[in-house]
Design an enzyme around this catalytic site. Structure first.
Site, PDB file in Angstrom:
ATOM      1  NE  ARG A 185      -3.002   2.636   2.972  1.00  0.00           N
ATOM      2  CZ  ARG A 185      -2.450   3.830   3.216  1.00  0.00           C
ATOM      3  NH1 ARG A 185      -1.137   3.941   3.294  1.00  0.00           N
ATOM      4  NH2 ARG A 185      -3.203   4.900   3.371  1.00  0.00           N
ATOM      5  CB  THR A 186       2.241   3.377  -2.621  1.00  0.00           C
ATOM      6  OG1 THR A 186       1.125   3.425  -3.523  1.00  0.00           O
ATOM      7  CG2 THR A 186       3.156   2.232  -3.018  1.00  0.00           C
ATOM      8  CG  ASP A 187       2.094   6.609   2.568  1.00  0.00           C
ATOM      9  OD1 ASP A 187       1.196   5.834   2.920  1.00  0.00           O
ATOM     10  OD2 ASP A 187       3.126   6.807   3.231  1.00  0.00           O
ATOM     11  CB  ALA A 188      -1.097  10.735  -1.062  1.00  0.00           C
TER      12      ALA A 188
END
Length: 546
Positions: free
Chosen positions: A170-173
């Protein structure tokens, strides 16, 4: 033999009581039950022949089934739907006729799949799909495209949990990925769509690409099946310059006994040059061999298994989940692009917690540029909690996740099978797409990253915010390489003059006219304490890992 009469009497009473409770539950269930159409969801042959699974489905209406669904169902905004029935491999089933008399489209079988993809996170609010359709995410755009091409049916279009959507990292914005894996159940044989990958790429924007779609085993889960992940962090080498003389950090270092002999770069500086003049000179700086060697020596302190609780938020020293294993960390030789010299740090670890990589690189850069001994890194694994600022999000790239164990397992099963065999499962291998990955990184990630730095000087702004701070939070940067009591922080405890991080350094996209518009200085700042008190449980924190 004597028998305790109280036990003899109690046993039938308990049985009668339980029988009555079961009867009450059954009666309640009967009253609440409503007729539902049978949804002939396709499963694989292995699931069709599994009596244990069938038994579990039948119990789904009971309390146990409700409890399990409540535990797993974190997204309460999505409407959960109960799925029943199976049908043979490759078959089509005519859906039940709705009340309006118009027949639905035939249900096409869906199969567990892994989507190998890459994306530029610029302009997106992270990887994970959100219930709010106005929040633009990578998965949200992907899911809409899958619906449009027919890989996800209209019946399942309202809720991605129906197709078991998951991701390896899950990558951040704003964070980019040359490779990531999304697992879900897909309709892979669609009338009029001979090449699903090509059709999806036609529908997706150019900054999101599908490299391949691989049929996987029923037990496959993108996050839990993944063995490890590779990330790269890029930063300009001028960050290795020591703090500017008479800045807050420079004075704090002097007070702690650090040798602050003026660096040649600052000795030759024009006092009237200003920020832009300094930045122009910084971009012409080239890291020395001894400074690069010191950086590599300190980086090796990260390898192995350590307690990284100081490198994330919302966790404490006793949390066993903070014990993480870093397989390797490599620092490449510097490379010049345009006027600026860049350094790339490649990290290979089993998994990474929220903000872990950005904080690791920050500790590495700050310790080396201030002459702090490498043993500081080992000190940061200890029980003394400190504040470590995050590096700008702009430099972070997910290279790809690795599924070595899974690929080895399916290779053994598929060794004697032909690729067209229904039981054949291909390994998950991003290296098979190396040419496409490298081209995508150059055109959509590296070029944009460098362009933003050239226009806005994001890294320069970040290091100037560090140097301007003269409080106690960074006093672990000292000639002894130990964490002094003055730098220790306690969650929820007030401390004078805390370091305040600026939200602009969490951004990776900026308007054409300049840096992101902000209101007051307070609006722009985000304290570590605020992040540490986010209402996150362990399951939510785990879902934020990459």
């Amino acid at each position: 033999m004597d028998v305790d009469q109280s036990e003899a009497v109690a046993a039938p009473s308990s049985s009668l009581k339980r029988s009555q409770e079961h009867a009450d539950d059954a009666a309640t269930t009967t009253k609440r039950a409503k007729p539902e159409p049978v949804d002939n969801t396709t499963e694989t042959a292995a699931d069709d022949m599994n009596p244990a699974k069938e038994k579990t489905d039948k119990r789904g209406d009971g309390k146990k089934g409700q409890k399990q669904r409540g535990k797993k169902g974190k997204d309460k905004d999505y409407v959960r739907a109960r799925r029943r029935g199976t049908r043979p491999e490759g078959g089509e089933v005519q859906a039940p006729t709705p009340e309006n008399g118009e027949p639905k489209a035939p249900r096409l079988p869906k199969r567990p799949c892994a989507l190998l993809m890459g994306f530029c996170g610029d302009g997106y609010n992270g990887m994970q799909i959100q219930p709010d359709p106005n929040v633009r995410t990578i998965e949200g755009v992907l899911f809409d495209a899958l619906i449009k091409v027919g890989a996800v049916s209209q019946d399942n279009s309202d809720n991605p949990t129906k197709v078991k959507l998951g991701r390896a990292a899950r990558t951040d914005a704003g964070v980019h990925a040359a490779g990531n894996v999304v697992s879900m159940k897909l309709i892979t044989v669609i009338p009029g769509v001979p090449d699903l990958v090509a059709r999806l790429n036609e529908e997706l924007p150019p900054e999101i690409r599908i490299w391949s779609i691989v049929r996987v085993q029923n037990s496959f889960n993108a996050r839990t099946t993944c063995d490890s992940r590779k990330y790269t962090y890029f930063f300009p080498s001028y960050l290795m310059l020591p703090p500017k003389p008479e800045s807050g950090l420079h004075n704090a270092l002097k007070a702690q006994g650090t040798d602050c002999t003026p660096h040649a770069f600052w000795e030759n500086a024009d006092p009237s040059a200003g920020v832009q003049g300094d930045l122009t000179r910084k971009r012409a700086y080239r890291i020395t061999a001894d400074k690069l060697a010191a950086l590599r020596e300190a980086a090796k302190k990260f390898e192995g298994s350590h307690n990284f609780y100081n490198f994330t938020v919302g966790r404490d020293f006793r949390d066993r989940s903070c014990q993480r294993f870093l397989k390797s960390i490599e620092i490449s030789d510097p490379a010049v692009y345009g006027d600026t010299e860049w350094i790339a740090v490649l990290l290979h670890g089993q998994s990474f917690m929220l903000h872990q990589i950005r904080k690791m690189i920050s500790a590495l850069v700050l310790s080396c540029r201030t002459g702090t001994p490498p043993q500081l890194i080992e000190e940061l694994y200890g029980p003394r909690q400190v504040f470590i600022p995050k590096m700008p999000a702009l430099g972070l790239l997910l290279e790809y996740p690795i599924f070595e164990s899974y690929s080895r397992r399916v290779a053994a099963v598929s060794e004697k099978l032909q690729t067209e065999d229904p039981e054949y499962r291909a390994p998950i291998d991003f290296e098979a797409h190396r040419t496409q990955l490298d081209e995508f990184k150059q055109n959509h990630i590296y070029a944009k990253m460098r362009s933003i730095e050239d226009k806005h000087g994001i890294f320069d702004g970040w290091i100037r915010s560090i140097d301007a701070y003269g409080g106690h939070d960074l006093e672990y940067l000292n000639p002894k390489g130990i964490v002094p009591q003055s730098a220790v922080t306690k969650r929820g405890e007030f401390r004078a003059n805390p370091f305040r991080e600026k939200k602009r350094y969490d951004a990776t996209s900026f308007p054409v006219g300049g840096a992101p518009a902000t209101g007051t200085v307070e609006d722009e700042e985000s304290s570590e304490d605020e992040e540490a008190h986010l209402p996150l449980d362990k399951e939510e924190l785990a879902d934020m890992e990459g």
